[in-house]
Design an enzyme around this catalytic site. Structure first.
Site, short mmCIF file in Angstrom:
data_model
loop_
_atom_site.label_atom_id
_atom_site.label_comp_id
_atom_site.label_asym_id
_atom_site.label_seq_id
_atom_site.Cartn_x
_atom_site.Cartn_y
_atom_site.Cartn_z
N HIS A 244 0.84 -1.21 0.00
CA HIS A 244 0.00 0.00 0.00
C HIS A 244 0.87 1.25 0.00
CE1 HIS A 244 0.63 -1.47 4.12
NE2 HIS A 244 0.77 -0.19 4.45
P1 AMP Z 1 1.98 0.32 7.43
O1 AMP Z 1 1.64 -1.13 7.31
O2 AMP Z 1 2.93 0.64 8.53
O3 AMP Z 1 2.43 0.92 6.12
O4 AMP Z 1 0.65 1.12 7.81
C1 AMP Z 1 -0.62 0.57 7.70
C2 AMP Z 1 -1.65 1.67 7.70
O5 AMP Z 1 -2.93 1.07 7.66
C3 AMP Z 1 -1.63 2.54 8.95
O6 AMP Z 1 -1.53 3.90 8.55
C4 AMP Z 1 -2.95 2.23 9.65
O7 AMP Z 1 -3.50 3.39 10.24
C5 AMP Z 1 -3.82 1.73 8.52
N1 AMP Z 1 -4.82 0.74 8.89
C6 AMP Z 1 -4.72 -0.21 9.85
N2 AMP Z 1 -5.82 -1.02 9.82
C7 AMP Z 1 -6.60 -0.55 8.80
C8 AMP Z 1 -7.84 -0.96 8.27
N3 AMP Z 1 -8.48 -2.01 8.75
N4 AMP Z 1 -8.35 -0.24 7.23
C9 AMP Z 1 -7.70 0.84 6.74
N5 AMP Z 1 -6.53 1.27 7.20
C10 AMP Z 1 -5.97 0.58 8.21
#
Ligand code: AMP
Ligand code: ZN
Length: 334
Positions: A244
């Site tokens: 992502h």
């Molecule tokens: P990272 O894996 O460190 O790049 O970050 C993951 C991102 O996903 C973080 O900014 C979280 O706030 C976000 N996040 C966590 N769970 C969810 C979810 N269920 N839906 C959408 N965003 C999420």
């Protein structure tokens, strides 16, 4: 009687149930998902008193556990109440405790089917055994594999949820970050199942470029695009599965930005710019993350605009306000 939960503020795993007056030992490992070697495998012993509404925290590990920035001290015990912030080790990995009344509407925590119930938040499967004369050691918690997998798979659920989607085409979907760390924070995800940056190869180059273009489009259509700066990039070591691209405004004005790890993950080289990922794929056919990158999360808090070092997150947030008003005024005038 109420139920006590020990909650990771970084949402790296589901809340851990602390049974009334039973000792629960937590440390480096799957229950907490903390991999930091500074954290002992047995870092803290927690004992909740659900009738009185507090948790007794004993620091077992050598490195400091703190509550509201006060060190506990190895072998020492401190009371922790709701509203207080515990840092598991070395001012990192923040946790709070929560007591929930009226548990009769919730099933036992062992029953994972209760997890989706409203008012009964996700609780990991926790195995505990009563202390006996023969087994004086407190019991360790165990979190079931399904539950450990659950939080890190959350993006796969969100990307298919129409309420979370803000854009989609045949290659990618954009969702709002569920815990935004700034006023605008989106995630661009490919429909193709690619677990992480590490799995990207040169054949993904055009897809990653498309993700970048979509990120730029998101910024362009933002009503505050003129007064806010944006950056698009990837966390070097992501916590969530499914690759992502973060698109995030640089105000960092959000209650979800709570700790040093959050801050440093977006303002140091832990955040790999989208352009750099494209460049690495074009030149090497893969993305290389420098050794020691995880150490960047521990760097002192430093303003991303003027480089001033700030002692705490509240001080940093206060400092950021001065830049925000200055920035808005400048850009509004232009
Ligand atoms: P990272 O894996 O460190 O790049 O970050 C993951 C991102 O996903 C973080 O900014 C979280 O706030 C976000 N996040 C966590 N769970 C969810 C979810 N269920 N839906 C959408 N965003 C999420
Ligand atoms: Zn500054």
């Amino acid at each position: 009687m109420s139920i006590c939960r020990f909650i990771s503020q970084e949402e790296t795993h589901k809340p851990i149930l602390l049974p009334h007056l039973q000792s629960v030992i937590l440390g480096r490992g799957p229950e907490t998902t903390i991999k930091d070697k500074k954290c002992s495998r047995e870092q803290v012993e927690l004992k909740a008193d659900c009738s009185k509404g507090f948790v007794i925290v004993k620091q077992l590990g050598a490195n400091p556990t703190s509550i509201d920035s006060e060190m506990v001290g190895q072998g020492k015990e401190v009371l922790m109440k709701p509203g207080q912030l515990l840092h598991f080790v070395n001012a990192m990995y923040p946790y709070t405790v929560k007591f929930t009344e009226n548990p009769s509407s919730c099933k036992r925590p062992h029953d994972t089917s209760s997890n989706e119930k409203e008012g009964c938040p996700d609780v990991p499967s926790v195995k505990t055994a009563k202390k006996t004369e023969q087994s004086p050691r407190p019991v360790k918690t165990q979190v079931s594999k399904e539950n450990v997998g659950h939080w890190s798979q959350g993006l796969k659920t969100s990307m298919h949820d129409p309420n979370m989607q803000v854009y989609k085409d045949d290659k990618v979907v954009v969702i709002k970050d569920k815990y935004p760390k700034a006023r605008y924070h989106w995630l661009v995800l490919p429909w193709e199942s690619i677990p992480s940056l590490k799995a990207l190869r040169d054949e993904h180059c055009s897809l990653v470029k498309h993700m970048h273009q979509v990120a730029d489009q998101m910024v362009k259509q933002c009503p505050h695009a003129k007064s806010l700066n944006f950056r698009s990039g990837y966390h070097a070591i992501p916590s969530m599965s499914h690759v992502h691209l973060h698109v995030i405004s640089q105000d960092f004005d959000s209650p979800c930005l709570k700790n040093k790890k959050h801050w440093n993950s977006f303002t140091t080289d832990y955040f790999i710019q989208s352009q750099d990922v494209i460049h690495m794929l074009e030149t090497d056919g893969k993305v290389t993350v420098k050794e020691g990158t995880s150490e960047m999360l521990k760097l002192p808090l430093r303003c991303h605009i003027c480089q001033k070092e700030l002692p705490t997150i509240p001080a940093l947030k206060q400092h950021l306000k001065s830049h925000l008003s200055a920035e808005s005024t400048t850009s509004d005038a232009t």
